[in-house]
Design a protein around this motif. Sequence first.
Motif, mmCIF file in Angstrom:
data_model
loop_
_atom_site.group_PDB
_atom_site.id
_atom_site.type_symbol
_atom_site.label_atom_id
_atom_site.label_comp_id
_atom_site.label_asym_id
_atom_site.label_seq_id
_atom_site.Cartn_x
_atom_site.Cartn_y
_atom_site.Cartn_z
ATOM 1 N N LEU A 9 -7.001 49.873 30.008
ATOM 2 C CA LEU A 9 -5.274 49.973 29.734
ATOM 3 C C LEU A 9 -4.740 48.682 29.350
ATOM 4 O O LEU A 9 -3.713 48.651 28.938
ATOM 5 C CB LEU A 9 -5.101 50.382 31.017
ATOM 6 N N GLU A 10 -5.448 47.381 30.022
ATOM 7 C CA GLU A 10 -4.920 46.144 29.739
ATOM 8 C C GLU A 10 -4.868 45.973 28.121
ATOM 9 O O GLU A 10 -3.823 45.655 27.670
ATOM 10 C CB GLU A 10 -5.880 45.157 30.499
ATOM 11 N N SER A 11 -5.861 46.334 27.535
ATOM 12 C CA SER A 11 -6.015 46.056 26.033
ATOM 13 C C SER A 11 -5.159 47.057 25.302
ATOM 14 O O SER A 11 -4.329 46.590 24.374
ATOM 15 C CB SER A 11 -7.413 46.110 25.630
ATOM 16 N N GLN A 12 -5.209 48.207 25.729
ATOM 17 C CA GLN A 12 -4.456 49.383 24.791
ATOM 18 C C GLN A 12 -2.892 48.992 24.982
ATOM 19 O O GLN A 12 -2.036 49.305 24.127
ATOM 20 C CB GLN A 12 -4.986 50.701 25.290
ATOM 21 N N PHE A 13 -2.547 48.791 26.245
ATOM 22 C CA PHE A 13 -0.779 48.637 26.455
ATOM 23 C C PHE A 13 -0.462 47.433 26.659
ATOM 24 O O PHE A 13 0.801 47.348 27.097
ATOM 25 C CB PHE A 13 -0.812 49.667 27.780
ATOM 26 N N SER A 14 -1.342 46.569 26.237
ATOM 27 C CA SER A 14 -0.895 44.921 26.417
ATOM 28 C C SER A 14 -0.348 44.591 27.969
ATOM 29 O O SER A 14 0.982 44.006 27.867
ATOM 30 C CB SER A 14 0.044 44.842 25.355
ATOM 31 N N LEU A 15 -1.107 44.915 29.030
ATOM 32 C CA LEU A 15 -0.731 44.467 30.087
ATOM 33 C C LEU A 15 -1.336 43.220 30.722
ATOM 34 O O LEU A 15 -2.419 42.905 30.228
ATOM 35 C CB LEU A 15 -0.912 46.004 31.164
ATOM 36 N N SER A 16 -0.867 42.735 31.644
ATOM 37 C CA SER A 16 -1.586 41.776 32.547
ATOM 38 C C SER A 16 -2.806 42.349 33.216
ATOM 39 O O SER A 16 -2.610 43.701 33.415
ATOM 40 C CB SER A 16 -0.394 40.902 33.347
#
Length: 730
Positions: A416-423
């Motif tokens: 999720l962090e990589s796909q949606f550019s989250l911290s």
Amino acid sequence: MAMPQNLTGKNGFCFTQTLGFSHPSEAGRTFNTLSGQDACGTPLSNGTASSSTPSPSDSCAQPLCSPTPGEEETQFHGGIKYVSAEGEDLACGWGGFTPGCLQLFNTSKGVLFFLCVASFLQGMTVNGFINTVITSIERRFDLRSYQSGLIASSYDIAACVCLTFVSYFGGNGHKPRWLGWGVLVMGLGSLLFALPHFTTGRYEARSASEVEVCGGNQSLPCAQAASSLSSYRFVFMLGQFLHGMGATPLYTLGVTYLDENVKTNYSPVYIAVFYTAAILGPAAGYLVGGMFLNIYTEIGREIDMAPENTLWVGAWWIGFLGAGAASLLISIPILGYPQRLPGSQRYIVMRVSEAHQLKDGSHKKASDPDFGKTVKDLPRSVLLLLKNPTFIFLCLAGATEATLIAGMSTFGPKFLESQFSLSASEAATFFGYLVVPAGGGGTFLGGFLVNKFKLRCSGIIKLCLLCTVSSLLAIFIFFIHCPNMPMAGVTQMYGGSALPGGHLNLTAACNAECGCLQETYSPVCGSDDIMYYSPCHAGCKKVSETLRNGKKVYHECSCVERTLLPGPGDAEAGKCSSSCAKRPLLLFFMFVVILFTFLSSIPALTATLRCVSDRQRSFALGIQWIVVRTLGGIPGPIAFGSMIDKSCLLWQDQCGEQGSCYIYQNSAMSRYTLIAGLVYKVLGTTFFIVACLLYKPPPTESAPGSSDTSENGTSELQEDKPSLPAEEDI
């Protein structure tokens, strides 16, 4: 065999007089009965063939009687006495201390509550806190990734070492005592895990504020030798080992204790509630652990550093202190439960064996009351399970599902962090919100479906097969992905052109004079919606004293172009937010995959309990857990991790040594996740099909009235036995 009609309490026992189960061998004892009737005037009938070996139905078939003088019994308020068939005390308490108020909890629901709390604490600690704080521990105690990997693996190693011993001897012993001591050991492990915080000095972070902007003192000394703090990894490993030892009885003996003390058709619901608590635990661990990480590890000390800083260490130890204290407290009531609950004898009488029938008839050995009480029976017990093909293939199917669950729980937040550019903290919280309804709901729904449709063993395996095929179809969603956010020097050139050959080029004319270090990774989002490796690599010369949306703001960034006005632009600390249109579709199908994966967990566990003989249930669960951990739980994260690492674009540079991955290529990550998911889902589907085809149920009774199932979902015992009365819901 007619049962007394006044057994209608919450757990099936609500008396107005003394209840005593007399052992069949005490034939010479004079019973105070009313012409062969019980206290309610209901005729008592045995209807069992005489045998030299007493069976559970024999003891339950005796009339309600007043115990003779000298017989051991326990008196409670209201004149209630619980005495087992062998004169065993069935009171809830510790030794001779059995107050009447405790007997309110001496029910299957009481046991379920305390076991749910224990499984919640276990899940929150091992699968929640550990995964959340592992990065902070690495930073605080100068640990390498492989060392933190050993810490995480110590739990599974301890479980594999203890499973055979605990499940074999605990299965034939006093289960609540094994469970209580296990939870206590688990609590000690949590307290030990938090100990290094109190035995080390203060954490002194090396401030990197002066090297963030262009023109700063660009020098960060490399750590020469491993710090002495890294030796604390052995304390963490010991704490995890105690976690593994303590949790071993919980998911073997705890499951069978619940199964033995409720009606057969209610067992899946109880087990589903138990496992739902275990799944909600990690979700709470992610949320609570993430909250604690926003508090500085040295509580009460003021520091000019934000949690987004790469040198920040949060209060990782608070959660372990709380979970350890709670585990110690919850172990006390669990230790007070009797070997079996009052009223459980009638469920044994009602239970009909669905064990897989071996061709040579060797499965009948396990029906011997003395089987499994000594070490010499251990090889025969293992052999009986190995000769059961349904059990073997259910274990293999469980291992494939465990691989996916372990991989998803470890790398789901990273995906999720990589796909949606989250911290990292946002991704962990997001994943927690996803797992609670999908994992928890799927687990409970699986047990509910087995109970609702009163499925037998073959029907349960078919339900597992349906769930696996459904999740297999949903996993094709990983064909799609969200595009990477543009990052200067990593995914594209500084001028916006494509990066040739995929090679990094972090230096450009706009930051050539800054002397930026590749060791200092602190991504910023420019006003041109392009990410930069650090404020220095964006050419930023000033940092604002005021925060914007809680983030640092950098000015005069020569590499950032303004959209309207000429001149250098601004940049905010952190990643650029993604506006991926495929996000709802990805999240929905990820929800479906998690839902159906967990939906099959309780039915598969129930099928495992049904396809083996009663006396082998605890041991069978122990062997299954060994197979699941050895083939699934331990290698699962390694397999997923190695495949995901192939999609890495930017690796951490630790003074010339490769560290962890900073940025992944989203298309490659989705592709490798799809490959891994398909392989394990196809294997799981195959194993469930084979288990279903090879299952050989016991022959149905040909006598009239014995082939149908009763209202309770169980077959009648014998043609000449009166049917058991319908009982109230538990």
